[in-house]
Enzyme design. Structure first.
Site, PDB file in Angstrom:
ATOM      1  N   GLU A  58       7.312 -19.209 -20.111  1.00 47.47           N
ATOM      2  CA  GLU A  58       7.386 -20.320 -21.050  1.00 47.47           C
ATOM      3  C   GLU A  58       8.761 -20.982 -21.028  1.00 47.47           C
ATOM      4  O   GLU A  58       8.883 -22.212 -21.066  1.00 47.47           O
ATOM      5  CB  GLU A  58       7.075 -19.836 -22.474  1.00 47.47           C
ATOM      6  N   THR A 205       1.349  13.428   6.680  1.00 47.49           N
ATOM      7  CA  THR A 205       1.496  12.082   7.240  1.00 47.49           C
ATOM      8  C   THR A 205       2.894  11.880   7.809  1.00 47.49           C
ATOM      9  O   THR A 205       3.065  11.277   8.875  1.00 47.49           O
ATOM     10  CB  THR A 205       1.199  11.021   6.164  1.00 47.49           C
ATOM     11  N   LEU A 213       7.364   3.480   5.696  1.00 51.81           N
ATOM     12  CA  LEU A 213       6.814   3.133   4.379  1.00 51.81           C
ATOM     13  C   LEU A 213       7.627   2.040   3.684  1.00 51.81           C
ATOM     14  O   LEU A 213       7.858   2.080   2.478  1.00 51.81           O
ATOM     15  CB  LEU A 213       6.714   4.372   3.476  1.00 51.81           C
ATOM     16  N   ARG A 216       7.512  -4.970   5.062  1.00 51.80           N
ATOM     17  CA  ARG A 216       8.062  -5.857   6.088  1.00 51.80           C
ATOM     18  C   ARG A 216       7.668  -7.309   5.850  1.00 51.80           C
ATOM     19  O   ARG A 216       7.753  -8.148   6.748  1.00 51.80           O
ATOM     20  CB  ARG A 216       7.594  -5.376   7.469  1.00 51.80           C
ATOM     21  N   GLU A 302      -0.800   6.115   0.293  1.00 53.32           N
ATOM     22  CA  GLU A 302      -1.149   5.943   1.711  1.00 53.32           C
ATOM     23  C   GLU A 302      -1.029   7.317   2.346  1.00 53.32           C
ATOM     24  O   GLU A 302       0.045   7.708   2.795  1.00 53.32           O
ATOM     25  CB  GLU A 302      -0.215   4.940   2.393  1.00 53.32           C
ATOM     26  N   LEU A 307      -4.969  14.720   0.557  1.00 51.28           N
ATOM     27  CA  LEU A 307      -4.218  14.198  -0.587  1.00 51.28           C
ATOM     28  C   LEU A 307      -5.008  13.097  -1.297  1.00 51.28           C
ATOM     29  O   LEU A 307      -5.006  13.027  -2.539  1.00 51.28           O
ATOM     30  CB  LEU A 307      -2.854  13.674  -0.134  1.00 51.28           C
ATOM     31  N   ASN A 308      -5.702  12.258  -0.548  1.00 55.18           N
ATOM     32  CA  ASN A 308      -6.560  11.250  -1.184  1.00 55.18           C
ATOM     33  C   ASN A 308      -7.606  11.916  -2.079  1.00 55.18           C
ATOM     34  O   ASN A 308      -7.857  11.482  -3.206  1.00 55.18           O
ATOM     35  CB  ASN A 308      -7.264  10.406  -0.121  1.00 55.18           C
TER      36      ASN A 308
END
Length: 371
Positions: A58, A205, A213, A216, A302, A307-308
């Site tokens: 604003e 990983t 990581l 870019r 990632e 781990l996911n």
């Protein structure tokens, strides 16, 4: 839809487009855009919240109008989030709107921050200003889903990003994965990294790919790097630990031998975490809460399949970005983007709602939110 509603939506959509320009730079604040029309309905100024601690949308819109020499008294301001009513890093925007004599305020949705939570709109109404709220509310809320969770649950927002084949594989059995998706898809990943406060991966990983990581994206901002490495097996010279001005955390088990973590450079912050009794791994709920305490409001995971899966089973995941390439490996021993969980009944699977499907030829991106 009435002509007036179309009119409101037109300028609120412009507010949202402006607000997105602040991605990566305003956290823990919300993304906000504003457009001011003079009393004749002509655009007098516009702005967005550009950086945490600096002027709100604003204020920037008012400054543009004044720079252009436009009288905004009796005009209308569109803003994607309720104007604030309290002193924080900057003065209340509601007070500025009253001071400048604007006649109408059109807001996207009510601020979930308990310090505001309708008080800004109430202040404006009490000052005799016409207030309309809830214009394309769902779209406005979606843009600020991270902020909303932070404010309402005091929790970090977690998303998983993965790149898979059509059969859900992230690498062959030998670990070959470069590249599953195209340059177009990988460029979009850089935008995601710019959007999130932190990027998180596991020791597997780091050991397999030695990633940097970083973001870019031109004029982008690299997220805080978080590595889960319970036994400190990753090398101190790994790319993720380089001192490039970005904050770096390594999460290790709380009873680790201190001699094992002395090898890491001084810029790496050590987070000692308890072990989850159920999984036998680092308690990622504890880790997520600690990162929230450190000011991290969103995490992009990632990582590998284990781990996911751990994040999914913890109940922490809010969203999944799945880039899918038109390739099939047909190999049960190839690496999946989720692994290690044994779900026997289809109804017990983790449920998501597909928000959108985007094309990055020849690949697609499926964005899903957890139910």
């Amino acid at each position: 839809m009435t002509n007036q509603n179309k009119f409101y939506e037109k300028y609120m959509k412009r507010c949202l487009a402006l607000a997105k320009k602040g991605e990566g730079f305003v956290s823990p604040n919300p993304l906000v855009g504003a457009v001011i029309l003079d009393k004749n309905g002509v655009v007098a100024g516009y702005g967005w919240h550009k950086k945490y601690g600096e002027a709100h949308a604003e204020v920037n819109a008012v400054k543009m109008a004044e720079k252009n020499g436009v009288d905004i008294k009796g005009g209308t301001i569109f803003v994607s989030l309720e104007p604030c009513s309290h002193y924080g890093k900057t003065p209340p925007c509601a007070d500025l709107i009253i001071e400048k004599g604007l006649k109408t305020v059109v807001a996207g949705f009510v601020d979930p921050n308990p310090k505001v939570a309708g008080k800004g709109l109430e202040k404006l109404r009490n000052a005799g200003i016409n207030v309309i709220s809830g214009v394309i509310e769902d779209e406005c809320k979606k843009l600020n889903e991270i902020f909303i969770k932070n404010q309402t649950e005091k929790k970090v927002f977690v998303a998983i990003k993965t790149a898979t084949t059509m059969d859900g594989k992230i690498a062959t059995r030998t670990g070959s994965s470069k590249w599953i998706t195209s340059e177009k898809a990988r460029a979009e990943v850089q935008k995601l990294r710019n959007k999130y406060d932190a990027i998180l991966t596991g020791s597997g990983t780091v050991l397999a790919d030695n990633p940097s990581l970083t973001c870019r994206l031109k004029n982008g901002r690299s997220p805080v790097r978080v590595i889960i490495d319970s036994c400190a097996v990753t090398g101190a010279d790994s790319n993720v630990y380089k001192n490039d001005g970005t904050r770096v955390f390594i999460a290790v088990k709380e009873d680790i031998d201190d001699s094992l973590i002395k090898k890491y450079p001084a810029n790496v912050e050590i987070l000692k975490c308890p072990i989850c009794k159920k999984s036998g791994k680092i308690d990622i709920n504890f880790l997520a809460d600690r990162l929230f305490d450190f000011g991290i409001r969103s995490i992009l995971v990632e990582a590998g399949g284990l781990l996911n899966a751990a994040f999914l089973s913890s109940g922490l995941v809010d969203k999944v970005y799945q880039f899918i390439a038109p390739k099939v490996l047909c190999d049960n021993n190839a690496k999946s983007f989720v692994d290690g969980l044994c779900i026997e009944k289809i109804d017990e699977g983790f449920k998501f709602e597909i928000e959108s499907v985007k094309s990055y030829e020849p690949d697609i991106l499926v964005i899903s939110k957890a139910l």
